[in-house]
Design a protein around this motif. Structure first.
Motif, PDB file in Angstrom:
ATOM      1  N   GLN A  76      42.013  24.277  34.105  1.00  0.00           N
ATOM      2  CA  GLN A  76      42.070  23.680  35.795  1.00  0.00           C
ATOM      3  C   GLN A  76      43.242  23.306  36.220  1.00  0.00           C
ATOM      4  O   GLN A  76      43.675  23.848  37.401  1.00  0.00           O
ATOM      5  CB  GLN A  76      41.226  22.236  35.547  1.00  0.00           C
ATOM      6  N   ASN A  77      44.226  22.615  35.537  1.00  0.00           N
ATOM      7  CA  ASN A  77      45.435  22.207  36.149  1.00  0.00           C
ATOM      8  C   ASN A  77      46.173  23.671  36.293  1.00  0.00           C
ATOM      9  O   ASN A  77      46.998  23.726  37.549  1.00  0.00           O
ATOM     10  CB  ASN A  77      46.483  21.496  35.108  1.00  0.00           C
ATOM     11  N   GLY A  78      46.173  24.494  35.637  1.00  0.00           N
ATOM     12  CA  GLY A  78      46.866  25.869  35.995  1.00  0.00           C
ATOM     13  C   GLY A  78      46.323  26.515  37.241  1.00  0.00           C
ATOM     14  O   GLY A  78      46.937  26.887  38.281  1.00  0.00           O
ATOM     15  N   ILE A  79      45.189  26.538  37.510  1.00  0.00           N
ATOM     16  CA  ILE A  79      44.508  27.090  38.728  1.00  0.00           C
ATOM     17  C   ILE A  79      44.842  26.232  39.898  1.00  0.00           C
ATOM     18  O   ILE A  79      45.151  26.716  40.905  1.00  0.00           O
ATOM     19  CB  ILE A  79      42.952  27.090  38.721  1.00  0.00           C
ATOM     20  N   TYR A  80      44.739  24.971  39.692  1.00  0.00           N
ATOM     21  CA  TYR A  80      44.864  24.033  41.041  1.00  0.00           C
ATOM     22  C   TYR A  80      46.574  24.121  41.475  1.00  0.00           C
ATOM     23  O   TYR A  80      46.582  23.935  42.583  1.00  0.00           O
ATOM     24  CB  TYR A  80      44.826  22.475  40.385  1.00  0.00           C
ATOM     25  N   GLU A  81      47.424  24.444  40.541  1.00  0.00           N
ATOM     26  CA  GLU A  81      48.655  24.753  40.818  1.00  0.00           C
ATOM     27  C   GLU A  81      48.685  25.860  41.882  1.00  0.00           C
ATOM     28  O   GLU A  81      49.462  25.589  42.882  1.00  0.00           O
ATOM     29  CB  GLU A  81      49.617  24.798  39.529  1.00  0.00           C
ATOM     30  N   GLN A  82      48.139  26.894  41.526  1.00  0.00           N
ATOM     31  CA  GLN A  82      48.130  28.145  42.257  1.00  0.00           C
ATOM     32  C   GLN A  82      47.447  27.688  43.658  1.00  0.00           C
ATOM     33  O   GLN A  82      47.993  28.059  44.853  1.00  0.00           O
ATOM     34  CB  GLN A  82      47.240  29.216  41.750  1.00  0.00           C
ATOM     35  N   LEU A  83      46.335  27.044  43.623  1.00  0.00           N
ATOM     36  CA  LEU A  83      45.689  26.491  44.932  1.00  0.00           C
ATOM     37  C   LEU A  83      46.657  25.718  45.603  1.00  0.00           C
ATOM     38  O   LEU A  83      46.387  26.027  47.018  1.00  0.00           O
ATOM     39  CB  LEU A  83      44.412  25.697  44.484  1.00  0.00           C
ATOM     40  N   SER A  84      47.389  24.988  45.327  1.00  0.00           N
ATOM     41  CA  SER A  84      48.091  24.122  46.374  1.00  0.00           C
ATOM     42  C   SER A  84      48.954  24.784  47.001  1.00  0.00           C
ATOM     43  O   SER A  84      49.565  24.233  47.949  1.00  0.00           O
ATOM     44  CB  SER A  84      48.982  23.090  45.360  1.00  0.00           C
ATOM     45  N   SER A  85      49.307  26.184  46.834  1.00  0.00           N
ATOM     46  CA  SER A  85      50.307  26.983  47.809  1.00  0.00           C
ATOM     47  C   SER A  85      49.528  27.588  48.761  1.00  0.00           C
ATOM     48  O   SER A  85      49.959  28.133  49.504  1.00  0.00           O
ATOM     49  CB  SER A  85      50.892  27.918  46.802  1.00  0.00           C
ATOM     50  N   PHE A  86      48.063  27.564  48.757  1.00  0.00           N
ATOM     51  CA  PHE A  86      47.249  28.122  49.873  1.00  0.00           C
ATOM     52  C   PHE A  86      47.218  27.222  50.782  1.00  0.00           C
ATOM     53  O   PHE A  86      46.679  26.112  50.879  1.00  0.00           O
ATOM     54  CB  PHE A  86      45.895  28.560  49.588  1.00  0.00           C
ATOM     55  N   SER A  87      47.313  27.501  52.132  1.00  0.00           N
ATOM     56  CA  SER A  87      47.123  26.665  53.187  1.00  0.00           C
ATOM     57  C   SER A  87      46.322  27.432  54.510  1.00  0.00           C
ATOM     58  O   SER A  87      45.829  26.643  55.304  1.00  0.00           O
ATOM     59  CB  SER A  87      48.416  26.248  53.747  1.00  0.00           C
ATOM     60  N   SER A  88      45.880  28.411  54.277  1.00  0.00           N
ATOM     61  CA  SER A  88      44.986  29.046  55.336  1.00  0.00           C
ATOM     62  C   SER A  88      44.280  30.319  54.641  1.00  0.00           C
ATOM     63  O   SER A  88      44.695  30.734  53.585  1.00  0.00           O
ATOM     64  CB  SER A  88      45.804  29.915  56.365  1.00  0.00           C
ATOM     65  N   LEU A  89      43.099  30.908  55.227  1.00  0.00           N
ATOM     66  CA  LEU A  89      42.392  31.808  54.789  1.00  0.00           C
ATOM     67  C   LEU A  89      43.202  33.038  54.610  1.00  0.00           C
ATOM     68  O   LEU A  89      43.133  33.879  53.437  1.00  0.00           O
ATOM     69  CB  LEU A  89      41.146  31.978  55.577  1.00  0.00           C
ATOM     70  N   THR A  90      44.205  33.500  55.437  1.00  0.00           N
ATOM     71  CA  THR A  90      44.939  34.224  55.322  1.00  0.00           C
ATOM     72  C   THR A  90      45.905  34.199  54.152  1.00  0.00           C
ATOM     73  O   THR A  90      45.969  35.623  53.399  1.00  0.00           O
ATOM     74  CB  THR A  90      45.878  34.514  56.596  1.00  0.00           C
ATOM     75  N   ASP A  91      46.410  33.283  53.888  1.00  0.00           N
ATOM     76  CA  ASP A  91      46.804  32.920  52.567  1.00  0.00           C
ATOM     77  C   ASP A  91      46.118  33.750  51.345  1.00  0.00           C
ATOM     78  O   ASP A  91      46.594  34.311  50.435  1.00  0.00           O
ATOM     79  CB  ASP A  91      47.305  31.543  52.198  1.00  0.00           C
ATOM     80  N   LEU A  92      44.915  32.996  51.354  1.00  0.00           N
ATOM     81  CA  LEU A  92      43.861  33.405  50.473  1.00  0.00           C
ATOM     82  C   LEU A  92      43.845  35.175  50.280  1.00  0.00           C
ATOM     83  O   LEU A  92      43.972  35.427  49.187  1.00  0.00           O
ATOM     84  CB  LEU A  92      42.647  32.865  50.770  1.00  0.00           C
ATOM     85  N   ASP A  93      43.745  35.668  51.402  1.00  0.00           N
ATOM     86  CA  ASP A  93      43.861  37.115  51.263  1.00  0.00           C
ATOM     87  C   ASP A  93      44.784  37.528  50.669  1.00  0.00           C
ATOM     88  O   ASP A  93      44.731  38.631  49.808  1.00  0.00           O
ATOM     89  CB  ASP A  93      43.818  37.763  52.803  1.00  0.00           C
ATOM     90  N   HIS A  94      46.031  36.966  50.894  1.00  0.00           N
ATOM     91  CA  HIS A  94      47.281  37.408  50.273  1.00  0.00           C
ATOM     92  C   HIS A  94      47.479  37.154  48.987  1.00  0.00           C
ATOM     93  O   HIS A  94      47.881  38.121  48.021  1.00  0.00           O
ATOM     94  CB  HIS A  94      48.445  36.792  51.210  1.00  0.00           C
ATOM     95  N   TYR A  95      46.901  36.127  48.450  1.00  0.00           N
ATOM     96  CA  TYR A  95      47.202  35.626  47.017  1.00  0.00           C
ATOM     97  C   TYR A  95      46.060  36.035  46.146  1.00  0.00           C
ATOM     98  O   TYR A  95      46.191  35.883  44.893  1.00  0.00           O
ATOM     99  CB  TYR A  95      47.376  33.977  46.969  1.00  0.00           C
ATOM    100  N   LEU A  96      45.126  36.320  46.673  1.00  0.00           N
ATOM    101  CA  LEU A  96      43.774  36.700  45.922  1.00  0.00           C
ATOM    102  C   LEU A  96      44.263  37.722  44.627  1.00  0.00           C
ATOM    103  O   LEU A  96      43.923  37.130  43.590  1.00  0.00           O
ATOM    104  CB  LEU A  96      42.716  37.239  46.698  1.00  0.00           C
ATOM    105  N   PRO A  97      44.713  38.916  44.970  1.00  0.00           N
ATOM    106  CA  PRO A  97      45.087  39.597  43.679  1.00  0.00           C
ATOM    107  C   PRO A  97      45.998  38.913  42.883  1.00  0.00           C
ATOM    108  O   PRO A  97      45.620  39.224  41.775  1.00  0.00           O
ATOM    109  CB  PRO A  97      46.084  40.819  44.507  1.00  0.00           C
ATOM    110  N   ALA A  98      46.846  38.064  43.235  1.00  0.00           N
ATOM    111  CA  ALA A  98      47.608  37.567  42.514  1.00  0.00           C
ATOM    112  C   ALA A  98      46.750  36.547  41.300  1.00  0.00           C
ATOM    113  O   ALA A  98      47.003  36.462  40.376  1.00  0.00           O
ATOM    114  CB  ALA A  98      48.750  36.593  42.875  1.00  0.00           C
ATOM    115  N   LEU A  99      45.904  35.750  42.140  1.00  0.00           N
ATOM    116  CA  LEU A  99      45.059  34.934  41.325  1.00  0.00           C
ATOM    117  C   LEU A  99      44.112  35.489  40.481  1.00  0.00           C
ATOM    118  O   LEU A  99      43.890  35.092  39.247  1.00  0.00           O
ATOM    119  CB  LEU A  99      44.071  34.293  42.234  1.00  0.00           C
ATOM    120  N   ILE A 100      43.698  36.755  40.754  1.00  0.00           N
ATOM    121  CA  ILE A 100      42.623  37.540  39.920  1.00  0.00           C
ATOM    122  C   ILE A 100      43.570  38.040  38.547  1.00  0.00           C
ATOM    123  O   ILE A 100      43.271  37.774  37.572  1.00  0.00           O
ATOM    124  CB  ILE A 100      42.129  38.534  40.737  1.00  0.00           C
ATOM    125  N   ASP A 101      44.925  38.192  38.962  1.00  0.00           N
ATOM    126  CA  ASP A 101      45.731  38.844  37.950  1.00  0.00           C
ATOM    127  C   ASP A 101      45.898  37.730  36.819  1.00  0.00           C
ATOM    128  O   ASP A 101      45.878  37.701  35.616  1.00  0.00           O
ATOM    129  CB  ASP A 101      47.056  39.473  38.329  1.00  0.00           C
TER     130      ASP A 101
END
Lengths: 201, 201, 201, 201
Positions: A76-101
């Motif tokens: 959980q902590n690992g994932i939350y850390e990544q989550l904290s860098s998102f601030s908009s849906l566009t960010d999500l689009d951008h970071y999704l592949p990295a999150l999946i990786d």
DNA sequence: GATGAATGAGCCTTCATTCAT
DNA sequence: AATGAATGAAGGCTCATTCAT
């Protein structure tokens, strides 16, 4: 009647010992499966005596529970850390592949752990509760994050839930590599696209 | 050395007996878990003696394997029947909710079975192979069907795979009902929509 | 209360069947040992059903007993035939090497049988009695023969007994061939010489 | 996989326990036969629980093996002690009756042991190896002794082998006392005489 | 606190013997 | 008489848990 047993260890030495049992036990459970690992083995691998285990844990299963609890927190902590860098849906689009990786990577490293947790969660209520809790926490955190992004998305929890399972299945597929006829690269492209669509539905 | 034992029974009475062992055994395995069900219990529940089991099966695990094999076939046949009524992607759009409903229903009826199969498949290669086979067959059949529909869809196998897992997760969710904060009705509407989108990507 | 069982078969067909059980059983007992041969195997190898065995024999051990009894008779007859050609101690001196050869040959052919009989005779009174009887008969016959030869030899039974065991040990040695450092040819020359001496003591 | 078990016990208490198992087990095996003695009986007779046996031995047969090994050593030591007092063939002539007496005595005391060892050695390679080894050691030791006596005797090993079996048969005869028509006193006189002759052949 | 030997219930499997057909 | 499926007691072995030291 004298149940002088199991107290949360306070001394550094004891804490260390308990940790060692948890780590070693979890490792063995993951390698060989819960039912094929016995307490003597755990003790031996942890460099202590069989008996001592029962001063820190009421029974074999408690070692597994505790280990899963800790493991769940780490993830959980690992994932939350990544989550904290998102601030908009566009960010999500951008970071999704990295999150999946990063999730695929996590699965690869803890392949056996995931299998064994799943296994035990199916026949054991306590483990199941930890897993359910894990999912709930994750869903809620993401839901909160999304709500603070772009003014809210309808049924965000439900969507996140679906999305997480899609990603998890993909991770399983890639790591355990059972279906040789599938094109993983293609799947990896399909995944973010459909997630993006689903979230905005 | 002396392996004159275990032959596929030909007589009606024997076949019936073997079936009874498989059914009873599977039921108990699902109720209490494989490792918490012993052969004496199976025999007793099936109304026979312990020894007779070993005329039909080489060992305990073979009962489980055989049961899973049969169960897998049943499920497949049920799904294929539904599949045979689709002839275009539009049909799919139309029938998807019904297919999902029927799969939820199946999960509801065989909840315990699914859990235990998954459990065992994690630690047993034979069971795992059956499950993998099941998924592969299903994917291939659907892929074939789709290919004959509208001139083919890119990466159809990969898509089907993702879709099936989405549906399966949804089924788990509804049946085991672990996350009380989720709105299942909403999920059920989201699911076909995103599937439709994903397939056409 | 109804013990309608086991009667000595009169009909040719039944007699044949009983014989077949004895032969097959003995063969298997010799090949794999009494405790590693089960009744189902015997029946199968004899081409009949498990149950039928218990119409001819009260239990498993009786098959072995009966077989040993018959085997003992066969061996005795073979030896008596050779004995009948001796008419003086000089004859004995002359025929001794041939007798030893023929006994070695017998052991070679029935190696396993001998071992298994010995084995069982140690833990089973009935088998032991047959073996004792065998030795007694043999000793008596030879003693009688000697007495009719040259006016009698002192302690002939005791001598014959010792002699037979010397020969038997030699046979074991040659057939099972355990002590590779021994020179069998030399032993074979020593044996008749010392026997001759012993008999005349 | 996990073979952390069974280590040679170092502590006095453990050694004592292992010895107790060997002694009790061997006694029971001799009294009732290997296949008619079960591990629970051994444990009970030794005043311990079933499970503990498997901390000292990998399986039931190992108890028997170990016991036979030790027994073989004891017997050998006893005989070697007597052998050490011989320094010439004349000594042998003199001491032979005493040696025979002591061997008869040994057989009398360990009658059952001898039978059961023989029995098992017929169907078990490990036991058979111990017995063969025993005979070989004995033969070699005696051969060496003889060679240092009177300048060597031809085919001494072969002779010793025959002699030992003659004595052993005599022991069996006296102890098990099966052939009531034999005059043991006479045999006991015949034996040393023929041995003496045989050795000098 | 620590050790590891000890406990003993429990499990899978075998097989001599019986019995319904 | 014959079949072979069925019985069920028994056996070897494991392992979570306890306890004397």
């Amino acid at each position: 009647m004298n149940k002088t047993k199991i107290t949360e260890p306070k001394q550094a030495r004891s804490i260390e010992k308990k940790n060692k049992i948890i780590e070693t036990g979890f490792q063995l459970f993951c390698e060989k499966g819960y039912y094929h690992t016995n307490t003597a083995e755990i003790a031996a691998a942890a460099g202590m005596s069989t008996g001592i285990i029962y001063r820190y844990f009421p029974n074999k299963k408690a070692i597994f529970s505790e280990a899963v609890k800790r493991y769940s927190e780490q993830i959980q902590n690992g994932i939350y850390e990544q989550l904290s860098s998102f601030s908009s849906l566009t960010d999500l689009d951008h970071y999704l592949p990295a999150l999946i990786d990063s999730l695929v990577d996590m699965h690869a490293r803890f392949e056996k752990a995931h299998r064994e947790i799943e296994t035990m969660s199916n026949s054991d209520a306590e483990i199941s509760a930890i897993v359910v809790d894990f999912e709930e926490n994750l869903t809620n955190r993401f839901a909160d994050a999304f709500e603070q992004m772009d003014g809210g998305v309808a049924y965000i929890k439900e969507k996140i839930h679906l999305v997480f399972h899609m990603i998890e299945d993909f991770c399983h597929e890639v790591v355990f590599h059972h279906h040789h006829e599938l094109d993983y690269a293609a799947m990896k492209k399909l995944l973010p696209e459909s997630i993006r669509y689903l979230i905005r539905l």
